[in-house]
Design a protein around this motif. Sequence first.
Motif, PDB file in Angstrom:
ATOM      1  N   TYR A 143      -4.455  -6.558  16.321  1.00 12.86           N
ATOM      2  CA  TYR A 143      -5.322  -5.875  15.365  1.00 12.86           C
ATOM      3  C   TYR A 143      -6.512  -6.765  15.045  1.00 12.86           C
ATOM      4  O   TYR A 143      -6.359  -7.857  14.494  1.00 12.86           O
ATOM      5  CB  TYR A 143      -4.580  -5.513  14.080  1.00 12.86           C
ATOM      6  N   ASP A 144      -7.708  -6.315  15.407  1.00 16.73           N
ATOM      7  CA  ASP A 144      -8.935  -7.043  15.104  1.00 16.73           C
ATOM      8  C   ASP A 144      -9.375  -6.758  13.682  1.00 16.73           C
ATOM      9  O   ASP A 144      -9.458  -5.589  13.273  1.00 16.73           O
ATOM     10  CB  ASP A 144     -10.044  -6.637  16.080  1.00 16.73           C
ATOM     11  N   LEU A 145      -9.699  -7.811  12.957  1.00 14.07           N
ATOM     12  CA  LEU A 145     -10.153  -7.705  11.575  1.00 14.07           C
ATOM     13  C   LEU A 145     -11.649  -7.976  11.509  1.00 14.07           C
ATOM     14  O   LEU A 145     -12.092  -9.082  11.830  1.00 14.07           O
ATOM     15  CB  LEU A 145      -9.450  -8.741  10.702  1.00 14.07           C
ATOM     16  N   VAL A 146     -12.421  -6.989  11.090  1.00 13.97           N
ATOM     17  CA  VAL A 146     -13.828  -7.238  10.792  1.00 13.97           C
ATOM     18  C   VAL A 146     -13.988  -7.050   9.293  1.00 13.97           C
ATOM     19  O   VAL A 146     -13.983  -5.931   8.772  1.00 13.97           O
ATOM     20  CB  VAL A 146     -14.772  -6.341  11.619  1.00 13.97           C
ATOM     21  N   VAL A 147     -14.076  -8.185   8.581  1.00 17.17           N
ATOM     22  CA  VAL A 147     -14.111  -8.177   7.126  1.00 17.17           C
ATOM     23  C   VAL A 147     -15.216  -9.107   6.645  1.00 17.17           C
ATOM     24  O   VAL A 147     -15.679  -9.992   7.376  1.00 17.17           O
ATOM     25  CB  VAL A 147     -12.761  -8.635   6.519  1.00 17.17           C
ATOM     26  N   LYS A 148     -15.602  -8.900   5.408  1.00 17.18           N
ATOM     27  CA  LYS A 148     -16.523  -9.804   4.739  1.00 17.18           C
ATOM     28  C   LYS A 148     -15.711 -10.803   3.920  1.00 17.18           C
ATOM     29  O   LYS A 148     -14.522 -10.584   3.653  1.00 17.18           O
ATOM     30  CB  LYS A 148     -17.488  -9.005   3.872  1.00 17.18           C
ATOM     31  N   PRO A 149     -16.332 -11.919   3.505  1.00 15.28           N
ATOM     32  CA  PRO A 149     -15.559 -12.962   2.823  1.00 15.28           C
ATOM     33  C   PRO A 149     -14.745 -12.482   1.626  1.00 15.28           C
ATOM     34  O   PRO A 149     -13.611 -12.943   1.434  1.00 15.28           O
ATOM     35  CB  PRO A 149     -16.641 -13.966   2.398  1.00 15.28           C
ATOM     36  N   HIS A 150     -15.270 -11.539   0.834  1.00 15.67           N
ATOM     37  CA  HIS A 150     -14.519 -11.112  -0.342  1.00 15.67           C
ATOM     38  C   HIS A 150     -13.281 -10.293   0.022  1.00 15.67           C
ATOM     39  O   HIS A 150     -12.418 -10.062  -0.826  1.00 15.67           O
ATOM     40  CB  HIS A 150     -15.423 -10.295  -1.281  1.00 15.67           C
TER      41      HIS A 150
END
Length: 285
Positions: A143-150
Amino acid sequence: MTDRRIIDAHHHVWDLKVRPQGWITGEELAPLNRSFAVADLEPEARAAGVTATVVVQTVTVPEETPELLALATEGGLVAGVVGWIDLTAPDVADALDRLREQPGGERLVGIRHQVQEEPDPHWLLRPDVRRGLLAVAASGLAYDLVVKPHQLPAAVAAAARLTGLTFVLDHLGKPAVATGTLDPWSNDLRQFAALPNTVCKLSGLLTEAVPGSWRIEDLHPYVETALEAFGPQRLLFGSDWPVSTLEAGYSEVVRITDRLTDSLSQVEKDALFRLNAMRVYNLAG
């Protein structure tokens, strides 16, 4: 670098004649507002020593993933596909089975959702999302996670609860390179890396830096933090092409990543640039 076999674990393609890319807005992204095909990438990638790639979804529509899988049947660079499904749907397992029945379905190696666009910072912890992620784990996909720091704390919690799923953090969690800020991103990244079912891509940093005026020194603290947290056996090289073309050509991205990891041995660099992608995404040798 051309004497080293490289796997690019993260790039994109899109055809604007087929569908728009709604995220391409504003003057800064205007150069991306055209179609990009594997045929455009291939000569540049081959020249940089890249022998295989993983293409990653860009839009949250079910039609895109079968198209990417079809690309993987053409005998070119694409060895794996990270696609998209609706993780909140009740039939995630069936949807994954249907994708694997498509032409190229055996090249499906992972699933990704645009979590960075979700207004709920705890979206990954929703019960319906957890159910979908369990189905992804049961299918043997990453599962690839594309998230921002928060959103990293929720990613840490999700990975801790779903120990049977490999979480692949794209773009180091998109740290604030432009401002030089490390905390709390660095602490959250270390917590994520402390979990045994997590890996991370060295990708996408150039477009987090100050457009047009970044220096390679600006990237060092973020790469060093990732190297300390994950080690060279849990980091994957990704070009993030064609988004990366906003700041650098393909070969330059490869060279920059090589320079940023100068502290590694050749064995460790072979892991980062090739072997880790093969293991994480179960790519054919």
